[in-house]
Design an enzyme around this catalytic site. Structure first.
Site, mmCIF file in Angstrom:
data_model
loop_
_atom_site.group_PDB
_atom_site.id
_atom_site.type_symbol
_atom_site.label_atom_id
_atom_site.label_comp_id
_atom_site.label_asym_id
_atom_site.label_seq_id
_atom_site.Cartn_x
_atom_site.Cartn_y
_atom_site.Cartn_z
ATOM 1 N N HIS A 17 -4.517 1.419 9.579
ATOM 2 C CA HIS A 17 -5.636 2.202 10.145
ATOM 3 C C HIS A 17 -6.799 2.329 9.150
ATOM 4 C CE1 HIS A 17 -4.242 6.545 8.803
ATOM 5 N NE2 HIS A 17 -4.171 5.682 7.820
ATOM 6 N N ASP A 53 0.780 -1.586 -4.787
ATOM 7 C CA ASP A 53 -0.458 -0.831 -4.546
ATOM 8 C C ASP A 53 -1.436 -1.205 -5.652
ATOM 9 O OD1 ASP A 53 -2.377 1.508 -4.057
ATOM 10 O OD2 ASP A 53 -0.820 1.987 -2.597
ATOM 11 N N ASP A 96 -3.052 -6.637 -4.806
ATOM 12 C CA ASP A 96 -4.072 -6.472 -3.766
ATOM 13 C C ASP A 96 -3.459 -6.988 -2.468
ATOM 14 O OD1 ASP A 96 -6.187 -6.650 -2.037
ATOM 15 O OD2 ASP A 96 -7.567 -7.550 -3.488
ATOM 16 N N MET A 97 -3.360 -6.114 -1.480
ATOM 17 C CA MET A 97 -2.678 -6.515 -0.242
ATOM 18 C C MET A 97 -3.451 -7.586 0.531
ATOM 19 S SD MET A 97 -3.111 -3.367 2.416
ATOM 20 C CE MET A 97 -2.958 -1.929 1.386
ATOM 21 N N GLY A 120 0.853 -1.200 0.000
ATOM 22 C CA GLY A 120 0.000 0.000 0.000
ATOM 23 C C GLY A 120 0.878 1.234 0.000
ATOM 24 N N LYS A 156 2.931 1.389 6.061
ATOM 25 C CA LYS A 156 2.971 2.742 6.635
ATOM 26 C C LYS A 156 1.637 3.446 6.425
ATOM 27 C CE LYS A 156 5.329 6.310 4.985
ATOM 28 N NZ LYS A 156 4.193 7.257 5.039
HETATM 29 C C1 SAM Z 1 -3.464 5.781 3.477
HETATM 30 S S1 SAM Z 1 -2.683 5.333 1.992
HETATM 31 C C2 SAM Z 1 -1.009 5.125 2.545
HETATM 32 C C3 SAM Z 1 -0.020 5.242 1.428
HETATM 33 C C4 SAM Z 1 1.433 5.095 1.859
HETATM 34 N N1 SAM Z 1 1.700 3.870 2.558
HETATM 35 C C5 SAM Z 1 1.857 6.280 2.666
HETATM 36 O O1 SAM Z 1 2.156 6.141 3.854
HETATM 37 O O2 SAM Z 1 1.914 7.377 2.095
HETATM 38 C C6 SAM Z 1 -3.234 3.655 1.731
HETATM 39 C C7 SAM Z 1 -2.791 3.053 0.422
HETATM 40 O O3 SAM Z 1 -3.328 1.728 0.335
HETATM 41 C C8 SAM Z 1 -3.683 1.500 -1.027
HETATM 42 N N2 SAM Z 1 -4.649 0.384 -1.093
HETATM 43 C C9 SAM Z 1 -5.960 0.374 -0.752
HETATM 44 N N3 SAM Z 1 -6.485 -0.850 -0.925
HETATM 45 C C10 SAM Z 1 -5.478 -1.650 -1.371
HETATM 46 C C11 SAM Z 1 -5.397 -3.026 -1.710
HETATM 47 N N4 SAM Z 1 -6.451 -3.842 -1.629
HETATM 48 N N5 SAM Z 1 -4.202 -3.504 -2.138
HETATM 49 C C12 SAM Z 1 -3.118 -2.692 -2.257
HETATM 50 N N6 SAM Z 1 -3.131 -1.377 -1.933
HETATM 51 C C13 SAM Z 1 -4.295 -0.862 -1.495
HETATM 52 C C14 SAM Z 1 -4.258 2.829 -1.471
HETATM 53 O O4 SAM Z 1 -4.299 2.939 -2.863
HETATM 54 C C15 SAM Z 1 -3.280 3.804 -0.803
HETATM 55 O O5 SAM Z 1 -2.202 4.118 -1.627
#
Ligand code: SAM
Length: 341
Positions: free
Chosen positions: A244, A206, A226-227, A183, A240
């Site tokens: 949450h 991501d 997809d995480m 992510g 990071k």
């Molecule tokens: C709050 S952001 C945090 C981004 C980064 N880690 C940071 O600290 O700046 C959450 C991230 O999770 C990604 N995300 C949401 N669902 C996801 C999924 N199922 N698989 C992978 N990434 C995902 C979003 O696109 C976003 O970039």
């Protein structure tokens, strides 16, 4: 006293919109370019605004000085503060966060909170209720402008955090060969880690439409994924400001996925979480309040939450980790947790 408190609390959003205005007018950039304390009329001409609005600009600046966004010398000229330094685009560009969080397409969700409490279906979020059942990630994918604003806001905060992080915790990356930032958005964190530790193979994972915007940079790999599904193998995983966004059940799934993907060979393999610990003893009053604000934001956007120490402990153990360490940080409300498989 109470009357003033109600008025003040109700008006607090004016602070956010005054800040948004300062970012939109690039007031920090104009003061910086001027090179010394800047009189109001010089600021007004350099933005530029029409002369009949000079006094109104002075009133906006009075509020922003009161909030320590800017400072004034004895002659009343404006100067940058540590706060407005963070708004400078070539430094951390934290104004991108201000613009995203105050964007009407986003704030409209917050206006729907009481209706959601009364009428929202079980399992829905405030954002889903206001967007015909679409979750926030779908919304960012479909509304490119909002999605880009979000990515930019995350990247700006990330730049600020990671500068501190790699300097404060070099040991965290010692002895690692590979790291996946799960992510990790458009790759801001992995780029900084890869530059600081060139021997480390870094990957950002991501959603496809997000990594499509990652900078083309040979220092890290990009994986669209997809995480909640299978993760690519690595010695270390970074989560990071990610967990949450998810409910406890999904957090355990993500943490288990990281544990399964950790390459079996290594001492020193780990998962690194950077997130708020709401009741962390080092939190000052501002960090505590920021934690409460983010908690409501996570509830409205994701049906998720900020967590207390015990809640993190329960998640980590439920995902099968053998132990963990919490490191206090200079990152404000965020802490670093190091998990051992
Ligand atoms: C709050 S952001 C945090 C981004 C980064 N880690 C940071 O600290 O700046 C959450 C991230 O999770 C990604 N995300 C949401 N669902 C996801 C999924 N199922 N698989 C992978 N990434 C995902 C979003 O696109 C976003 O970039």
């Amino acid at each position: 006293m109470e009357l003033t408190s109600v008025l003040n609390q109700s008006l607090t959003y004016i602070n956010s919109f005054a800040l948004r205005c300062a970012v939109g007018l690039n007031i920090s950039g104009h003061i910086q370019a001027y090179g010394h304390p800047m009189p109001l009329n010089e600021l007004a001409r350099s933005i530029p605004i029409s002369p009949e609005k000079d006094m109104m600009l002075g009133r906006l600046m009075a509020l922003l000085v009161q909030k320590e966004v800017f400072a004034q010398d004895e002659a009343g000229c404006y100067m940058l503060t540590p706060f407005s330094n963070l708004l400078l685009t070539e430094r951390s560009n934290m104004g991108a966060f201000t613009c995203f969080i105050t964007e009407p397409a986003f704030t409209k969700h917050m206006c729907a909170m009481s209706e959601w409490f009364k009428d929202g279906e079980a399992g829905s979020t405030v954002c889903m209720a206001a967007n015909n059942g679409k979750d926030i990630w779908d919304l960012f994918r479909e509304n490119h402008e909002l999605g880009n604003l979000f990515n930019e806001a995350m990247a700006s905060r990330c730049k600020q955090q990671m500068g501190v992080f790699v300097k404060s915790y070099p040991h965290m990356f010692a002895d690692l060969n590979s790291l996946v930032d799960v992510g990790g958005g458009t790759g801001t964190a992995v780029k900084i880690i890869a530059n600081a530790f060139p021997m480390l193979r870094c990957t950002v994972l991501d959603l496809p439409h997000v990594v499509a915007k990652a900078s083309k940079d040979d220092s890290f790999n990009v994986v669209a994924g997809d995480m909640l599904k299978k993760l690519p193998p690595a010695d270390a995983f970074l989560l990071k400001n990610v967990l949450h966004d998810w409910c406890d059940e999904d957090c355990v799934r993500i943490l288990k996925g990281c544990k399964e993907a950790i390459e079996p060979r290594k001492d020193g393999s780990k998962v690194i979480i950077v997130d708020i610990i709401q009741d962390f003893e080092n939190n000052n009053a501002k960090a505590t309040e920021t934690g409460f604000l983010f908690d409501i934001l996570m509830m409205c956007c994701h049906g998720a939450k900020e967590r207390k120490k015990q809640e993190w402990h329960d998640l980590i153990l439920a995902a099968g980790y053998s132990g963990y360490k919490i490191h206090p940080t200079q990152l404000g409300a965020d802490c670093v947790m190091e998990l051992y498989p």
